[in-house]
Design an enzyme around this catalytic site. Structure first.
Site, mmCIF file in Angstrom:
data_model
loop_
_atom_site.group_PDB
_atom_site.id
_atom_site.type_symbol
_atom_site.label_atom_id
_atom_site.label_comp_id
_atom_site.label_asym_id
_atom_site.label_seq_id
_atom_site.Cartn_x
_atom_site.Cartn_y
_atom_site.Cartn_z
ATOM 1 N N TYR A 76 68.649 32.912 6.647
ATOM 2 C CA TYR A 76 67.434 33.438 5.996
ATOM 3 C C TYR A 76 66.262 33.408 6.974
ATOM 4 O O TYR A 76 65.533 34.393 7.124
ATOM 5 C CB TYR A 76 67.143 32.596 4.757
ATOM 6 C CG TYR A 76 65.946 33.042 3.952
ATOM 7 C CD1 TYR A 76 66.061 34.041 2.997
ATOM 8 C CD2 TYR A 76 64.696 32.446 4.143
ATOM 9 C CE1 TYR A 76 64.958 34.448 2.247
ATOM 10 C CE2 TYR A 76 63.597 32.843 3.402
ATOM 11 C CZ TYR A 76 63.729 33.845 2.453
ATOM 12 O OH TYR A 76 62.634 34.242 1.717
HETATM 13 P P1 NAP Z 1 64.507 36.905 -6.673
HETATM 14 O O1 NAP Z 1 63.722 36.494 -7.865
HETATM 15 O O2 NAP Z 1 65.764 36.178 -6.349
HETATM 16 O O3 NAP Z 1 64.814 38.478 -6.799
HETATM 17 C C1 NAP Z 1 65.523 39.121 -5.781
HETATM 18 C C2 NAP Z 1 65.486 40.605 -6.006
HETATM 19 O O4 NAP Z 1 66.238 41.231 -4.940
HETATM 20 C C3 NAP Z 1 66.131 41.015 -7.312
HETATM 21 O O5 NAP Z 1 65.422 42.081 -7.888
HETATM 22 C C4 NAP Z 1 67.514 41.474 -6.862
HETATM 23 O O6 NAP Z 1 68.059 42.506 -7.654
HETATM 24 C C5 NAP Z 1 67.213 42.069 -5.493
HETATM 25 N N1 NAP Z 1 68.417 42.107 -4.692
HETATM 26 C C6 NAP Z 1 69.105 41.060 -4.190
HETATM 27 N N2 NAP Z 1 70.216 41.495 -3.560
HETATM 28 C C7 NAP Z 1 70.210 42.842 -3.675
HETATM 29 C C8 NAP Z 1 71.084 43.867 -3.245
HETATM 30 N N3 NAP Z 1 72.215 43.597 -2.566
HETATM 31 N N4 NAP Z 1 70.777 45.145 -3.550
HETATM 32 C C9 NAP Z 1 69.658 45.441 -4.258
HETATM 33 N N5 NAP Z 1 68.792 44.527 -4.680
HETATM 34 C C10 NAP Z 1 69.060 43.233 -4.395
HETATM 35 O O7 NAP Z 1 63.636 36.833 -5.338
HETATM 36 P P2 NAP Z 1 62.067 36.666 -5.119
HETATM 37 O O8 NAP Z 1 61.754 35.231 -5.037
HETATM 38 O O9 NAP Z 1 61.324 37.537 -6.054
HETATM 39 O O10 NAP Z 1 61.955 37.207 -3.628
HETATM 40 C C11 NAP Z 1 61.541 38.534 -3.320
HETATM 41 C C12 NAP Z 1 61.330 38.623 -1.821
HETATM 42 O O11 NAP Z 1 60.333 37.669 -1.443
HETATM 43 C C13 NAP Z 1 62.572 38.276 -1.008
HETATM 44 O O12 NAP Z 1 62.618 39.090 0.143
HETATM 45 C C14 NAP Z 1 62.331 36.837 -0.619
HETATM 46 O O13 NAP Z 1 63.014 36.476 0.542
HETATM 47 C C15 NAP Z 1 60.836 36.854 -0.408
HETATM 48 N N6 NAP Z 1 60.221 35.528 -0.472
HETATM 49 C C16 NAP Z 1 60.262 34.810 -1.622
HETATM 50 C C17 NAP Z 1 59.656 33.552 -1.642
HETATM 51 C C18 NAP Z 1 59.639 32.706 -2.876
HETATM 52 O O14 NAP Z 1 59.124 31.568 -2.793
HETATM 53 N N7 NAP Z 1 60.139 33.158 -4.005
HETATM 54 C C19 NAP Z 1 59.021 33.055 -0.492
HETATM 55 C C20 NAP Z 1 59.011 33.831 0.653
HETATM 56 C C21 NAP Z 1 59.602 35.078 0.657
HETATM 57 P P3 NAP Z 1 69.177 42.154 -8.799
HETATM 58 O O15 NAP Z 1 68.414 41.511 -9.895
HETATM 59 O O16 NAP Z 1 69.701 43.486 -9.161
HETATM 60 O O17 NAP Z 1 70.164 41.239 -8.154
#
Ligand code: NAP
Length: 255
Positions: A160
């Site tokens: 990651y």
């Molecule tokens: P999340 O709640 O786990 O949601 C992930 C999203 O990505 C979901 O909509 C999922 O769709 C989609 N996804 C995953 N695999 C996929 C695939 N193969 N094809 C299409 N869609 C896919 O994640 P989040 O926390 O909102 O994170 C969003 C972004 O922010 C990510 O890039 C993450 O690395 C980044 N980020 C998050 C944090 C944090 O603290 N949460 C911190 C830094 C960066 P499905 O529902 O269809 O699986």
């Protein structure tokens, strides 16, 4: 001069990972600002009715599109379908991401490949395809969702952290090429935000408390707090912002 508010009326935005978490908040905020949003997720169309409620009464619209972004053929098929529908994508938000927690010594190759495919390869493939059309039109906005782990190595997430570091560099590389042609490429680097992605961390009380103790704002971030800076970068208010990787992290990186 642009107006004083963020107005994305008449713009179409493609937001990946829009089914939940940060991506759903981004899709909602962009639609609130007037954009018509195409929201991508692996099986997002199955939630269409639930999601429709989230987008009621917003200025813009929302259309869910299924695509497994780890599958290059599926990405090509989605892009062909968008073309066939005549949609012009003015704003691309590369938000979809997955995380695999393991020690580097036992981090499996499959997990490495899965993380790279969604978190990095798809970002490049979509940016290349939709960015080249933005270049032809001389205008467009690409916002990548990086991470504070674009700057730090993190703990037990080597794949990651590697992918997110690369997303920051890709953002700068694309901006260097495209800034002179009317296309803004930037990234937001979220800190710790309460979503499914961080549920394991938040359930580990000791780790969660030590993280909060290290965050100057003393709390987890909210998804909307990532979405509004994305809307700013997607708007004409940010016309001179190129290649920025903006931390939105409650001060985490300042510490
Ligand atoms: P999340 O709640 O786990 O949601 C992930 C999203 O990505 C979901 O909509 C999922 O769709 C989609 N996804 C995953 N695999 C996929 C695939 N193969 N094809 C299409 N869609 C896919 O994640 P989040 O926390 O909102 O994170 C969003 C972004 O922010 C990510 O890039 C993450 O690395 C980044 N980020 C998050 C944090 C944090 O603290 N949460 C911190 C830094 C960066 P499905 O529902 O269809 O699986």
């Amino acid at each position: 001069m642009p107006g004083l508010s963020i107005d994305l009326g008449g713009q179409t935005a493609l937001v990946t990972g829009a089914s939940r978490g940060i991506g759903l908040a981004i899709a909602r905020v962009l639609a609130l600002c007037g954009a018509d949003v195409i929201g991508v997720g692996t099986t997002i169309s199955q939630n269409a009715e639930t999601l429709a409620v989230d987008f009621e009464d917003l200025r813009g619209s929302f259309r869910p599109v299924d695509c497994d972004l780890s599958d290059r053929d599926a990405i090509a098929a989605m892009l062909a379908e968008i073309d066939a529908n005549g949609a012009v994508i003015n704003i691309l938000v590369n938000n979809a991401g997955i995380i695999r927690r393991d020690e580097a010594a036992s981090h499996s190759t499959d997990d490495w490949d899965a993380v790279m495919a969604v978190n990095l390869d798809a970002v490049f493939l979509l940016s290349r395809a939709l960015g080249s059309k933005m270049l032809e039109r001389g205008h467009g906005k690409i916002i990548n969702i990086a991470s504070v782990l674009s700057f730090q190595g993190g703990v037990l997430v080597p794949g990651y952290a590697a992918a997110k570091g690369a997303v920051a560099q890709l953002t700068r590389a694309l901006a260097n090429e495209w800034a002179g042609h009317g296309v803004n490429v930037n990234a937001i680097a979220p800190g710790y935000v309460a979503t499914d992605n961080t549920s394991a961390l938040r359930q580990d009380v000791t780790r969660s408390e030590s993280l909060i103790a290290r965050i100057p704002a003393s709390r987890w971030g909210k998804t909307e707090e990532i979405a509004w800076p994305v809307a700013f970068l997607a708007s004409d208010l940010a016309e001179f912002v190129h290649g920025a990787v903006l931390p939105v992290d409650g001060g985490w990186l300042a510490r």
